[in-house]
Design an enzyme around this catalytic site. Structure first.
Site, short mmCIF file in Angstrom:
data_model
loop_
_atom_site.label_atom_id
_atom_site.label_comp_id
_atom_site.label_asym_id
_atom_site.label_seq_id
_atom_site.Cartn_x
_atom_site.Cartn_y
_atom_site.Cartn_z
N ASP A 11 -4.17 5.47 -0.26
CA ASP A 11 -5.30 5.82 0.21
C ASP A 11 -5.76 5.16 1.50
O ASP A 11 -5.59 4.35 1.77
CB ASP A 11 -6.31 5.18 -0.90
CG ASP A 11 -7.88 6.23 -0.62
OD1 ASP A 11 -7.88 7.07 0.43
OD2 ASP A 11 -8.76 5.70 -1.29
N ASP A 106 -6.11 12.42 2.79
CA ASP A 106 -5.95 10.96 3.13
C ASP A 106 -5.64 10.28 1.98
O ASP A 106 -5.63 8.99 1.78
CB ASP A 106 -7.44 10.36 3.71
CG ASP A 106 -8.51 10.67 2.58
OD1 ASP A 106 -8.24 11.51 1.88
OD2 ASP A 106 -9.49 10.20 2.75
N GLU A 107 -4.92 10.81 0.70
CA GLU A 107 -4.62 10.08 -0.44
C GLU A 107 -3.42 10.72 -1.05
O GLU A 107 -3.44 12.14 -0.86
CB GLU A 107 -5.75 9.66 -1.23
CG GLU A 107 -6.49 10.93 -1.78
CD GLU A 107 -7.60 10.29 -2.85
OE1 GLU A 107 -7.07 9.49 -3.58
OE2 GLU A 107 -8.65 11.21 -2.75
#
Length: 376
Positions: A11, A106-107
């Site tokens: 993350d 983003d993860e």
């Protein structure tokens, strides 16, 4: 973790804001808010950790964020830049494994049980990935490592920013036991209030409730809560995962009525949905609203446009028309939802096409496939 899968959840830390601070060194150490203009009903899409110290968070109305931190720097999102950086990060993931399941820009989940480096240590791989991300992009990432997706995702949030948390099988019960109930995926505000009323404050409290009782209280979600409270989640990392829809809904603590109040809620849902649409970089052509009345009758209404639905303004206008078409009248409403689906995708020939999907998929209460982790 011999005999168990080795799952990593990566993350990125305050991704949008961190990219802005990287590209503009003068913003480092300052409260940065990425989102719409706070003077024009803009909403916070992301914010730096400096801004979070003022109680600012994503999906918060910009005017509230501005009131809490008048000296914050507000920036419009640069989605093309974020997508480009995200692609760099995914290239790093694929140097270690092709079992990568992106959740957003983003993860992502990675299954490194068998990996390209032949490294038996998932912790070592996670540290190498975090090092590579920092070296190549100048950004930091946090990681959670465990034997299933639920534990890995929760673990990645434990030591943010720029941290790593490992939950091996022998530590799973104690880790879950001390988790506040709000940390469990699927426990929203209403469910949390219901659980607190039952005396369920932590994972340990949840684990004491029988499967039958949880199913009676929470329906299908009850089985899911029982499984994860006992560390059971055998969902695989799905490298071919395709997001079917994006949605948000609100269940009211007290039923509401009146066109003005419903419209205000639709605006709030649209603001939240725009953040998700931009974060996940999807282009949906169909907007659907969901209305559940006080008598539990549930209806949905949809519209498909000839262009992608991205802005909150467009969503609000179209949702308002759908609300009129639903002839809600003066019936009291207990839940209102809004979703985007029918995503535009590109096939191997390079031709764009739409993926038609039912609205019900947007409102699945629990992740599919919960159960025991595989043991050798």
């Amino acid at each position: 973790m011999k005999g168990y899968r080795k799952i990593i959840h990566i993350d990125m830390d305050a991704f949008y804001a961190a990219v802005e601070q990287r590209d503009r060194p003068e913003l480092r150490g300052k409260p940065v808010i990425v989102g719409g203009d706070p003077r024009k009903r803009g909403v916070v899409a992301a914010c730096s950790y400096e801004a979070r110290r003022f109680g600012i968070h994503s999906a918060m109305p910009g005017k509230i964020a501005l009131a809490r931190c008048p000296h914050a720097v507000f920036l419009r999102p640069r989605m093309a830049v974020y997508r480009r950086v995200s692609a760099e990060i995914r290239e790093i993931f694929h140097e270690y494994t092709d079992q990568v399941e992106p959740l957003s820009l983003d993860e992502a989940f990675l299954d490194v049980t068998v990996n390209k480096k032949g490294n038996p240590s998932a912790t070592c791989i996670a540290e190498c990935i975090r090092r590579d991300i920092r070296t190549r992009t100048g950004l930091t990432a946090s990681a959670g490592i465990s034997f299933n997706k639920f534990l890995a995702k929760v673990a990645s949030d434990e030591n943010k920013p720029d941290g790593i948390t490992v939950v091996p099988p022998h530590a799973a019960d104690s880790f879950i036991g001390r988790l506040p109930i709000r940390k469990f995926h699927g426990v929203g505000k209403v469910t949390e209030e219901k659980m607190l009323a039952m005396g369920i404050r932590t994972g340990a409290d949840l684990r004491r409730i029988s499967r039958v009782e949880l199913a009676r209280r929470f329906g299908k979600a009850g089985n899911y809560f029982y499984d994860i409270a006992h560390g059971q989640d055998h969902r695989p990392v799905n490298a071919d995962r395709m997001r079917k829809s994006i949605s948000r809904e609100i269940t009211f603590s007290e039923d509401i009525e009146g066109r003005d109040r419903l419209t205000a809620v639709l605006r709030e849902l649209a603001d939240r949905l725009e953040i998700l649409v931009r974060k996940h970089a999807v282009r949906g052509m169909t907007l659907t609203i969901k209305v559940r009345f006080s008598d539990f009758l549930c209806i949905t209404r949809s519209v498909t446009l000839d262009r992608p639905i991205i802005s909150a303004e467009t969503m609000t206008i179209q949702a308002g028309l759908l609300l009129d078409a639903a002839d809600v009248g003066e019936k009291r409403v207990r839940l209102l939802g809004m979703g985007i689906s029918n995503f535009e995708i590109r096939d191997p020939s390079g031709i764009h096409r739409q993926l038609h999907l039912p609205f019900s998929a947007a409102y699945c209460d629990t992740p599919a496939g919960c159960g025991r982790p595989p043991v050798a």
